[in-house]
Design a protein around this motif. Sequence first.
Motif, PDB file in Angstrom:
ATOM      1  N   LYS A  41       0.932  -1.057   0.086  1.00 51.34           N
ATOM      2  CA  LYS A  41      -0.144  -0.041   0.002  1.00 51.34           C
ATOM      3  C   LYS A  41       0.893   1.156  -0.097  1.00 51.34           C
ATOM      4  N   GLU A  42      -0.112   2.209  -0.464  1.00 55.80           N
ATOM      5  CA  GLU A  42       0.995   3.684  -0.236  1.00 55.80           C
ATOM      6  C   GLU A  42       1.049   4.079   1.087  1.00 55.80           C
ATOM      7  N   ARG A  43       2.110   5.083   1.357  1.00 55.73           N
ATOM      8  CA  ARG A  43       2.241   5.490   2.427  1.00 55.73           C
ATOM      9  C   ARG A  43       0.986   6.739   2.872  1.00 55.73           C
ATOM     10  N   GLU A  44       0.460   6.588   3.962  1.00 54.98           N
ATOM     11  CA  GLU A  44      -0.696   7.242   4.263  1.00 54.98           C
ATOM     12  C   GLU A  44      -0.438   8.152   5.680  1.00 54.98           C
ATOM     13  N   PHE A  45      -1.173   9.242   5.564  1.00 54.52           N
ATOM     14  CA  PHE A  45      -1.293  10.328   6.705  1.00 54.52           C
ATOM     15  C   PHE A  45      -1.794   9.425   8.089  1.00 54.52           C
ATOM     16  N   VAL A  46      -1.141   9.880   9.025  1.00 55.86           N
ATOM     17  CA  VAL A  46      -1.632   9.004  10.326  1.00 55.86           C
ATOM     18  C   VAL A  46      -2.269  10.391  11.384  1.00 55.86           C
ATOM     19  N   ALA A  47      -1.092  11.174  11.365  1.00 60.15           N
ATOM     20  CA  ALA A  47      -1.475  12.288  12.449  1.00 60.15           C
ATOM     21  C   ALA A  47      -0.502  13.338  12.349  1.00 60.15           C
ATOM     22  N   GLY A  53       2.222  22.942  19.022  1.00 58.35           N
ATOM     23  CA  GLY A  53       1.494  21.983  19.610  1.00 58.35           C
ATOM     24  C   GLY A  53       0.188  22.136  20.110  1.00 58.35           C
ATOM     25  N   ALA A  54      -0.304  23.398  19.504  1.00 60.34           N
ATOM     26  CA  ALA A  54      -1.676  23.858  19.923  1.00 60.34           C
ATOM     27  C   ALA A  54      -2.615  23.268  19.155  1.00 60.34           C
ATOM     28  N   LYS A  55      -2.153  22.825  17.854  1.00 57.24           N
ATOM     29  CA  LYS A  55      -3.229  22.236  16.792  1.00 57.24           C
ATOM     30  C   LYS A  55      -2.764  20.847  16.480  1.00 57.24           C
ATOM     31  N   THR A  56      -3.733  19.750  16.174  1.00 54.63           N
ATOM     32  CA  THR A  56      -3.436  18.587  15.745  1.00 54.63           C
ATOM     33  C   THR A  56      -4.618  18.025  14.698  1.00 54.63           C
ATOM     34  N   ASN A  57      -4.261  17.105  13.963  1.00 56.21           N
ATOM     35  CA  ASN A  57      -5.004  16.474  13.126  1.00 56.21           C
ATOM     36  C   ASN A  57      -4.724  15.050  13.080  1.00 56.21           C
ATOM     37  N   SER A  58      -5.741  14.106  12.458  1.00 55.27           N
ATOM     38  CA  SER A  58      -5.605  12.737  12.591  1.00 55.27           C
ATOM     39  C   SER A  58      -6.602  12.132  11.353  1.00 55.27           C
ATOM     40  N   ALA A  59      -6.114  11.009  10.879  1.00 52.22           N
ATOM     41  CA  ALA A  59      -6.830  10.307   9.901  1.00 52.22           C
ATOM     42  C   ALA A  59      -8.095   9.720  10.451  1.00 52.22           C
ATOM     43  N   ASP A  60      -9.255   9.839   9.536  1.00 53.44           N
ATOM     44  CA  ASP A  60     -10.498   9.314  10.186  1.00 53.44           C
ATOM     45  C   ASP A  60     -10.319   7.835  10.843  1.00 53.44           C
ATOM     46  N   VAL A  62      -7.898   6.686  12.371  1.00 49.45           N
ATOM     47  CA  VAL A  62      -7.435   6.393  13.869  1.00 49.45           C
ATOM     48  C   VAL A  62      -7.891   7.590  14.689  1.00 49.45           C
ATOM     49  N   LYS A  63      -9.094   8.187  14.363  1.00 52.87           N
ATOM     50  CA  LYS A  63      -9.532   9.114  15.380  1.00 52.87           C
ATOM     51  C   LYS A  63     -10.137   8.468  16.621  1.00 52.87           C
ATOM     52  N   GLY A  64     -10.023   9.178  17.600  1.00 53.71           N
ATOM     53  CA  GLY A  64     -10.620   8.545  19.003  1.00 53.71           C
ATOM     54  C   GLY A  64      -9.567   7.381  19.434  1.00 53.71           C
ATOM     55  N   ARG A  65      -8.777   6.982  18.582  1.00 55.02           N
ATOM     56  CA  ARG A  65      -7.701   5.881  19.148  1.00 55.02           C
ATOM     57  C   ARG A  65      -6.308   6.434  19.319  1.00 55.02           C
ATOM     58  N   PHE A  66      -5.792   7.218  18.313  1.00 59.56           N
ATOM     59  CA  PHE A  66      -4.413   7.546  18.335  1.00 59.56           C
ATOM     60  C   PHE A  66      -4.464   8.944  18.563  1.00 59.56           C
ATOM     61  N   THR A  67      -3.495   9.370  19.376  1.00 54.81           N
ATOM     62  CA  THR A  67      -3.133  10.774  19.929  1.00 54.81           C
ATOM     63  C   THR A  67      -1.685  11.129  19.549  1.00 54.81           C
ATOM     64  N   ILE A  68      -1.482  12.395  18.855  1.00 56.58           N
ATOM     65  CA  ILE A  68      -0.161  12.960  18.636  1.00 56.58           C
ATOM     66  C   ILE A  68       0.102  13.995  19.557  1.00 56.58           C
ATOM     67  N   SER A  69       1.278  13.820  20.014  1.00 57.25           N
ATOM     68  CA  SER A  69       1.780  15.194  21.235  1.00 57.25           C
ATOM     69  C   SER A  69       3.107  15.365  20.834  1.00 57.25           C
ATOM     70  N   ARG A  70       3.451  16.415  21.440  1.00 56.42           N
ATOM     71  CA  ARG A  70       4.996  16.774  21.392  1.00 56.42           C
ATOM     72  C   ARG A  70       5.683  17.197  22.477  1.00 56.42           C
ATOM     73  N   GLU A  71       6.923  17.076  22.977  1.00 49.39           N
ATOM     74  CA  GLU A  71       7.460  17.566  24.096  1.00 49.39           C
ATOM     75  C   GLU A  71       8.872  18.547  23.472  1.00 49.39           C
ATOM     76  N   ASN A  72       8.593  19.683  23.763  1.00 52.61           N
ATOM     77  CA  ASN A  72       9.407  20.731  22.811  1.00 52.61           C
ATOM     78  C   ASN A  72      10.874  20.603  23.581  1.00 52.61           C
ATOM     79  N   ALA A  73      10.808  20.371  24.946  1.00 51.71           N
ATOM     80  CA  ALA A  73      12.026  20.567  25.493  1.00 51.71           C
ATOM     81  C   ALA A  73      12.918  19.231  25.228  1.00 51.71           C
ATOM     82  N   LYS A  74      12.288  18.184  24.850  1.00 52.51           N
ATOM     83  CA  LYS A  74      13.161  17.259  24.475  1.00 52.51           C
ATOM     84  C   LYS A  74      13.109  16.967  23.132  1.00 52.51           C
ATOM     85  N   ASN A  75      12.593  17.843  22.293  1.00 54.78           N
ATOM     86  CA  ASN A  75      12.699  17.868  20.505  1.00 54.78           C
ATOM     87  C   ASN A  75      12.265  16.330  20.343  1.00 54.78           C
ATOM     88  N   THR A  76      10.981  15.981  21.099  1.00 48.09           N
ATOM     89  CA  THR A  76      10.343  14.720  20.664  1.00 48.09           C
ATOM     90  C   THR A  76       8.892  15.023  20.374  1.00 48.09           C
TER      91      THR A  76
END
Length: 126
Positions: A41-47, A53-60, A62-76
């Motif tokens: 399959k082709e590579r597809e968007f997840v999140a 860090g104020a805005k996020t988006n996710s694919a339909d 995975v919505k409600g199951r996956f959460t993207i977040s970031r920790e800027n102090a750790k560049n992660t």
Amino acid sequence: QVQLVESGGRLVQPGDSLRLSCAASGRTYISYGWFRQAPGKEREFVAAISRSGAKTNSADSVKGRFTISRENAKNTVYLQMNSLKAEDTAVYYCAGRDATWSPGTVFNQRYEYSVWGQGTQVTVSS
């Protein structure tokens, strides 16, 4: 030049949870995205998450199951995956792009990213 290194992928059972991490080195005024590619399959968007860090988006799928977040102090950036299904099996890629002048923008398209990690395998199977 930013370098991205993913980690956390492994074999899990349906219904399990897993957290992927992506550590960035180098320039860090970036926005992140997670993509995945299943065999044949082709590579597809997840999140994706904005630089601020104020805005996020996710694919339909995975919505409600996956959460993207970031920790800027750790560049992660993280991808918390809950209620995993067999169809979530794929190589997961972290992507980054400069967002110096667009801290609040979320980028959802593959072509919008200029830096990619090597990928981490997630297998969901009983």
